[in-house]
Every structure is written in C-alpha cells, then in structure tokens.
Design a protein around this motif. Structure first.
Motif, short mmCIF file in Angstrom:
data_model
loop_
_atom_site.label_atom_id
_atom_site.label_comp_id
_atom_site.label_asym_id
_atom_site.label_seq_id
_atom_site.Cartn_x
_atom_site.Cartn_y
_atom_site.Cartn_z
N TRP A 25 -1.37 -7.92 -2.82
CA TRP A 25 -2.31 -9.23 -2.44
C TRP A 25 -3.25 -9.41 -3.63
O TRP A 25 -3.53 -10.71 -4.14
CB TRP A 25 -3.24 -8.91 -1.46
N ARG A 26 -3.41 -8.34 -4.70
CA ARG A 26 -4.27 -8.67 -5.97
C ARG A 26 -3.20 -9.55 -6.87
O ARG A 26 -3.56 -10.43 -7.38
CB ARG A 26 -4.29 -7.50 -6.44
N ASP B 162 -0.84 -2.79 -18.85
CA ASP B 162 -1.33 -3.90 -18.13
C ASP B 162 0.01 -4.63 -17.92
O ASP B 162 0.14 -5.57 -17.06
CB ASP B 162 -2.04 -4.67 -19.29
N LEU B 163 0.94 -4.44 -18.97
CA LEU B 163 2.36 -5.34 -18.65
C LEU B 163 3.11 -5.10 -17.41
O LEU B 163 3.65 -5.94 -17.07
CB LEU B 163 3.28 -4.82 -19.80
N LYS B 164 2.93 -3.97 -16.95
CA LYS B 164 3.58 -3.51 -15.64
C LYS B 164 2.75 -4.44 -14.43
O LYS B 164 3.65 -4.45 -13.53
CB LYS B 164 3.65 -2.11 -15.36
N SER B 165 1.87 -4.90 -14.46
CA SER B 165 1.31 -5.81 -13.53
C SER B 165 1.34 -7.14 -13.99
O SER B 165 1.61 -8.09 -13.01
CB SER B 165 -0.32 -5.39 -13.25
N ASN B 166 1.29 -7.57 -15.39
CA ASN B 166 1.30 -8.95 -15.69
C ASN B 166 2.76 -9.60 -15.32
O ASN B 166 2.84 -10.67 -14.98
CB ASN B 166 1.28 -9.05 -17.25
N ILE B 167 3.87 -8.63 -15.55
CA ILE B 167 5.25 -9.32 -15.19
C ILE B 167 5.23 -9.82 -13.91
O ILE B 167 5.79 -11.08 -13.58
CB ILE B 167 6.40 -8.06 -15.72
N LEU C 75 14.20 0.50 1.62
CA LEU C 75 14.08 -0.74 2.20
C LEU C 75 12.47 -1.24 2.19
O LEU C 75 12.23 -2.36 1.99
CB LEU C 75 14.79 -0.71 3.65
N PHE C 76 11.65 -0.63 2.74
CA PHE C 76 10.32 -0.92 2.90
C PHE C 76 9.71 -0.98 1.39
O PHE C 76 9.10 -2.14 1.41
CB PHE C 76 9.50 0.09 3.64
N TRP C 77 9.80 -0.18 0.65
CA TRP C 77 8.80 -0.21 -0.67
C TRP C 77 9.65 -1.14 -1.63
O TRP C 77 8.98 -1.65 -2.54
CB TRP C 77 8.79 1.20 -1.52
N HIS D 17 6.34 -6.41 -5.31
CA HIS D 17 5.81 -5.33 -6.26
C HIS D 17 6.83 -4.84 -7.19
O HIS D 17 7.84 -5.91 -7.26
CB HIS D 17 5.37 -3.89 -5.47
N LYS D 18 6.34 -4.14 -7.85
CA LYS D 18 7.44 -3.71 -9.20
C LYS D 18 8.48 -3.00 -8.63
O LYS D 18 9.79 -3.00 -9.24
CB LYS D 18 6.56 -2.69 -10.26
N ASP D 19 8.49 -2.27 -7.59
CA ASP D 19 9.60 -1.19 -7.10
C ASP D 19 11.04 -1.89 -6.83
O ASP D 19 11.97 -1.40 -7.26
CB ASP D 19 9.21 -0.70 -5.85
N GLY D 20 10.98 -3.14 -6.30
CA GLY D 20 12.38 -3.89 -6.17
C GLY D 20 12.91 -4.40 -7.35
O GLY D 20 14.23 -4.17 -7.67
#
Length: 408
Positions: free
Chosen positions: A63-64, A108-113, A173-175, A180-183
């Motif tokens: 949500w962030r 920061d890049l892992k959130s910016n993408i 399946l859930f995560w 988010h980044k995981d998928g």
C-alpha cells in the motif's frame, strides 16, 4: 467506475492469454491458464485485503508503493523524461554500498522499480489498485509459463503435479501474486532458467545473452542475492550438461570452491566482503520491530561464526514458524505448509528414489538450497521467513521429480 475498469482489463488480459503464442504453446488445456490467472488475481486481492487490516496497513509495502505510485503517475504525465531519469539518480552524497540496507541507491532501487511500474499502470487503471493486480499478474504469468514449459519438457510427471508446483503452492501463490517484488523476481527467474536452457540446447545468440543479462540485472536490483545464487548454479548446470558422468563432482566442486572464495576473497578484495554483508543484513533485520522476532546470536563475518550459526540458519529457513510460535490465525497456514512440504518431500524421495539425477535437478536443488540458506542466515523473523521461503519452494520441489532423460 473502478469495477467497470477492473472487468474491462480482466477481459482484455484473458483474451491476450488466449491469443499470445507463448501462452498457447504452454501445453496446458485451453481453460487451465485462464483459470490459473483468475486464481492468482484472487490471491493478489486476498494479499491486498490482508495488508489493509489495521494491524498491518501502516507497515505495508504494497500500500505504500501504491500511495507513492499515485504521485509518480502525475510526474510521469507532466515530465516523462524526468520520471525515467529518477531511476538512475540518488539523494545521497554517494550511491552507497551495493549490499547495504541503509542510505544506498541500490537499496532504494528495489522499491523504486515496483513503484515506477505501478505508476505506468495507473495511467491505464485510473489509479485503481485492484486493477493493477491484474496487470502485475499478467506480467508474472510469463515467467511461470516459461518454467512450466521447461518442467513439462524435462520431467516425467503428471501435468497437474507440474501445475501445482509451478503455479499453485499456497505460500508462493499468496506472496507472488500480490503487488510487490516477489512475483517479479520469481517471473524473471523463471525466464532466465528457460532462456538459459534454450541456450544450452539450441545455442546462445546475442538475443539470449541480452535477455538473460537484462533479467539478471532486474533480479539483482530487486533482490541481489537471488541473482548471485543463480550464477554458480547456472555455471554448474552448463558444465554438468557437458560432462554427464561427472555432474555430481562438478556441482560439489563449484560450490566447494565458491564457499572457500566466499570467505577468502575479503582478505584480498575488501569490497567483496560477502560474509560482512550477510552479517550486516542479519544485524539490520534484528533491529527491526515485529512480533515474530526470534532471539538469535549475532552473526559475525568469520568462517567459525557462519559454521556455528548453520543449525540456526537451517531452522529459520526450513522449520519456522514453530508450533509454539503461533500467535494468531495468520500463522496457521505457514505451519500447515511446513508439515505438508516435508510430507511431500518424503513422499517424492521415497517414490522416485531410484531415478538418475539430472543436471537440471541438481541446478534446481543447489539454487533453491542456496537461496534458503541465505534467507536463514539473514532473516530473524518467523513471519518474514515464510515470504522469503515461498520463492524457493517451487525450485526445491522440482528437484525431486523424475526426469525424462539425464542429458540436461
């Protein structure tokens, strides 16, 4: 209006799944992939609703990311060049350590993408978070289908077993269906494995090299240790495919040499202090607030410290959360999956204990165990390890299936 947009793009994506050749040649029944896609969207919605609960919302990344993406969309529409260029700049005096979790461009890049990706999607979805779940899972589908194609080609197993492992493992399946980044990491990894296999069998052209390179860069940007874990696994896979009679020796030799280099390199090249980076990562995790924290000894960047910590790392990676750690109903699925996972592993090992191990199976095994152990060494929260473990589970289970042949 939001529901109309949601239904419209859902129908568009279902139609694209029906006509895109890459999906049509997956070997799945005509209704199976659309159904899997709908299940993933439902899981993505469940993920969103779970993190919208009051107790989780404040610290929720998904949500962030969404709130940031709404502002980023305005920037995209006003100044597209500045929007793109922002991916390559940083607000610190220097970019920071490539493995650091604080004051680092790379961190920061892992959130910016994902924020940038969602900002682009917001243009189409009219800032609709739930419509963006459709778009994200459509992207995720490419890597999963690539991995499924490889499994069906190389493994002598029922198609529904392959579907269950690649697409429908509960925690994966859930995560890996939420925003988010995981998928993204799982999908990019599936595509890397698929392209690398095709390169080994049909030759590496510049397109394959470019594709693998770009995907590895994306994975490194999102979760660097997954990309680093892929490199020795791919090297061993390639060499074992060339020397089938020495495949086990090759894997153990490469990983044995890699383990020695892991500890020796910092003595000559301080910039490559991987033990220090992992120890710092564990310390950073240990300082985070959270109700599922586990009391552990602090890891030090020495061989003996890593050796003493190994039982704890194995416990964190494979056995957490324990039954005694159940604090609310959200822990129950994770505990149940651990029990089910070990039941499946024991069954598969017993059922197929006599088959010859292929280089591909060794690749899946060594890669997944490396990822799991790194997570076990660095993560100190039972709740968090479930998410990080979910990425590796499909590869771990695929290593236990019987191959059609042992050539690759």
């Amino acid at each position: 209006m939001d529901i109309i947009i949601f239904i419209f793009y859902l129908l568009v994506c279902l139609y694209c799944i029906h006509i895109i050749p890459f999906f049509k040649t997956a070997g799945l029944r005509i209704w199976a992939l659309p159904l899997i896609f709908l299940i993933k969207i439902a899981a993505g919605i469940a993920y969103a609703l779970f993190y919208k609960l009051p107790r989780y919302y404040a610290g929720s990344d998904t949500w962030r990311f969404y709130r940031l993406s709404v502002e980023e969309k305005k920037w995209l529409l006003a100044d597209p060049l500045a929007f793109v260029n922002d991916l390559f700049v940083y607000g610190y005096n220097k970019p920071g350590n490539i493995f650091s979790g604080q004051e680092s461009y790379w961190n920061d890049l892992k959130s910016n993408i994902p924020v940038k990706i969602m900002a682009v999607m917001n243009v189409l979805s009219n800032d609709g978070y739930y419509t963006n779940i459709i778009f994200f899972n459509f992207l995720f589908l490419f890597g999963l289908v690539a991995l499924y194609k490889l499994v069906r080609l190389l493994y002598n197993t029922n198609e529904w077993v392959a579907v269950a492992i690649v697409f429908l493992l509960p925690s994966t399946l859930f995560w890996c269906s939420g925003i988010h980044k995981d998928g993204l990491i799982l999908s990019a990894t599936g595509l890397v494995v698929y392209l690398f296999y095709n390169g080994m069998t049909a030759g590496f052209g510049w397109k394959k090299y470019l594709g693998i390179g770009v995907l590895l860069l994306i994975i490194f940007s999102l979760r660097n240790y997954v990309a680093l874990a892929l490199l020795p696994a791919m090297l061993a896979w390639w060499m074992a495919a060339l020397h089938l009679n020495k495949k086990l020796l090759i894997f153990f030799a490469i990983y044995g040499a890699g383990s020695m280099l892991f500890f020796i390199l910092p003595l000559f090249f301080p910039i490559a202090d991987l033990p220090g980076f992992l120890a710092n990562k564990q310390h950073e995790f240990n300082q985070l607030p959270g109700e599922s924290g586990v009391v552990v000894n602090l890891l030090e960047p020495t061989f003996m410290s890593f050796l003493r910590y190994l039982p704890t790392a194995i416990d964190m990676a494979f056995l957490r959360p324990h039954l005694s750690e159940i604090k609310n109903a959200s822990y129950l699925p994770a505990v149940a999956e651990i029990v089910l996972l070990f039941g499946v592993i024991i069954y598969l090992f017993y059922r197929f204990r006599s088959f010859k191990v292929s280089p591909t199976a060794l690749f899946f095994l060594f890669f997944s165990l490396t990822v799991l152990l790194i997570a076990g060494y660095t993560i100190t929260f039972s709740g968090a390890i479930v998410r990080y473990r979910s990425f590796a589970l499909p590869f771990l289970l695929l290593a236990l299936l019987p191959p059609r042949a042992v050539k690759i």
